[in-house]
Enzyme design. Structure first.
Site, PDB file in Angstrom:
ATOM      1  N   GLU A 167      -6.033 -28.281 -15.323  1.00 50.45           N
ATOM      2  CA  GLU A 167      -6.130 -28.493 -13.882  1.00 50.45           C
ATOM      3  C   GLU A 167      -7.583 -28.301 -13.477  1.00 50.45           C
ATOM      4  O   GLU A 167      -8.359 -27.683 -14.202  1.00 50.45           O
ATOM      5  CB  GLU A 167      -5.214 -27.523 -13.135  1.00 50.45           C
ATOM      6  CG  GLU A 167      -5.414 -26.058 -13.519  1.00 50.45           C
ATOM      7  CD  GLU A 167      -4.351 -25.153 -12.939  1.00 50.45           C
ATOM      8  OE1 GLU A 167      -4.387 -24.939 -11.698  1.00 50.45           O
ATOM      9  OE2 GLU A 167      -3.497 -24.657 -13.707  1.00 50.45           O
ATOM     10  N   ASP A 191       6.603 -18.384 -15.259  1.00 48.07           N
ATOM     11  CA  ASP A 191       5.333 -18.319 -15.978  1.00 48.07           C
ATOM     12  C   ASP A 191       4.519 -17.202 -15.355  1.00 48.07           C
ATOM     13  O   ASP A 191       4.511 -17.012 -14.143  1.00 48.07           O
ATOM     14  CB  ASP A 191       4.600 -19.660 -15.969  1.00 48.07           C
ATOM     15  CG  ASP A 191       4.249 -20.163 -14.596  1.00 48.07           C
ATOM     16  OD1 ASP A 191       3.088 -19.964 -14.158  1.00 48.07           O
ATOM     17  OD2 ASP A 191       5.114 -20.772 -13.937  1.00 48.07           O
TER      18      ASP A 191
END
Length: 264
Positions: free
Chosen positions: A153, A66
């Protein structure tokens, strides 16, 4: 359907063996639907390696990365040939931030035959509807794209928003975002999350949702007990041929055959 080399099938059958077993050698399966080879069991480096106990990331055959604007130059063909089977690429953040390298990374991955999905970094000071609209504005429909990703997050170092909503609010907003994107793209997004956010919000309670879990010092079955997952981010300091500097590396949970089926 897809036929695999005998050695590849043998390697898959050894996946569940003990923690001290030597990881299978990198091998190549037949072509994917978009034309790139699937290199299984890659042996990527790590600038800050963890000594794994139990089943390690190397016991999984399908790996990927990623990335965002912070990655250096990427030679996508080299990365693919070394074992990068997929890439999740940052596209947007909040309701007004777009990653300036999204199109560059996306187009490079597509040319090299690396399957890609886009991810959105959630901002707790805007509504889910605003953020979903912003993502849709910046990420065109692509029938060959993987399911896109909602990255949730905590953001304690944000200069503009350090809100920490309660778990019920977080889950409600996540569902709104996922539903809007599913209606638009025809695929339900994956949810990426971290250990503390998962613990604090109960995000794992979301139904009919696939999870991508970060765990750089323990297997997900230990860090996220009883939680199903599809992708596991196992390091943020990976070293991959063709990519300048460190990069996040992930594994897909199942076999190459299941990967080809899941990726469509």
């Amino acid at each position: 359907m897809f036929k695999y080399l005998g050695l590849c099938l043998l390697a898959i059958s050894l996946m569940s063996c003990g923690s001290r077993q030597r990881a299978p050698e990198p091998q190549t399966a037949r072509v994917t639907p978009v034309g790139g080879p699937v290199v299984t069991y890659p042996k990527f480096g790590d600038s800050d390696p963890h000594e794994w106990e139990g089943r390690s990331p190397r016991a999984y055959p399908v790996h990927g990365i990623d990335i965002s604007r912070w990655q250096g130059a990427i030679d996508w063909r080299t990365a693919r040939n070394s074992g990068v089977s997929f890439a999740f690429i940052k596209a947007t953040e909040g309701g007004d931030v777009a990653d300036p390298k999204f199109e560059l990374h996306r187009d490079g991955a597509k040319r090299a035959g690396v399957r890609y999905g886009a991810y959105h970094y959630y901002y707790f000071c805007r509504t889910a509807e605003e953020q979903a609209r912003w993502f849709i504005r910046n990420v065109p429909k692509d029938p060959n794209a993987l399911p896109h990703v909602l990255d949730m997050e905590w953001t304690p170092h944000s200069r503009t928003c350090t809100k920490r909503p309660d778990g019920a609010t977080v889950r409600s907003e996540a569902l709104k975002f996922l539903s809007i994107l599913e209606r638009h793209y025809g695929k339900r997004p994956i949810v990426y999350t971290t250990v503390d956010f998962y613990r604090d919000t109960g995000i794992g309670k979301l139904r009919a949702t696939q999870f991508w879990l970060r765990s750089v010092a323990g297997h997900p079955r230990e860090v996220y007990p009883r939680q199903n997952w599809t992708f596991w981010q196992y390091t943020g300091t990976g070293v991959v041929p063709g990519i300048e500097g460190n990069v996040d590396i992930n594994v897909f949970r199942s076999s190459p055959e299941h990967w080809l089926e899941w990726a469509g």
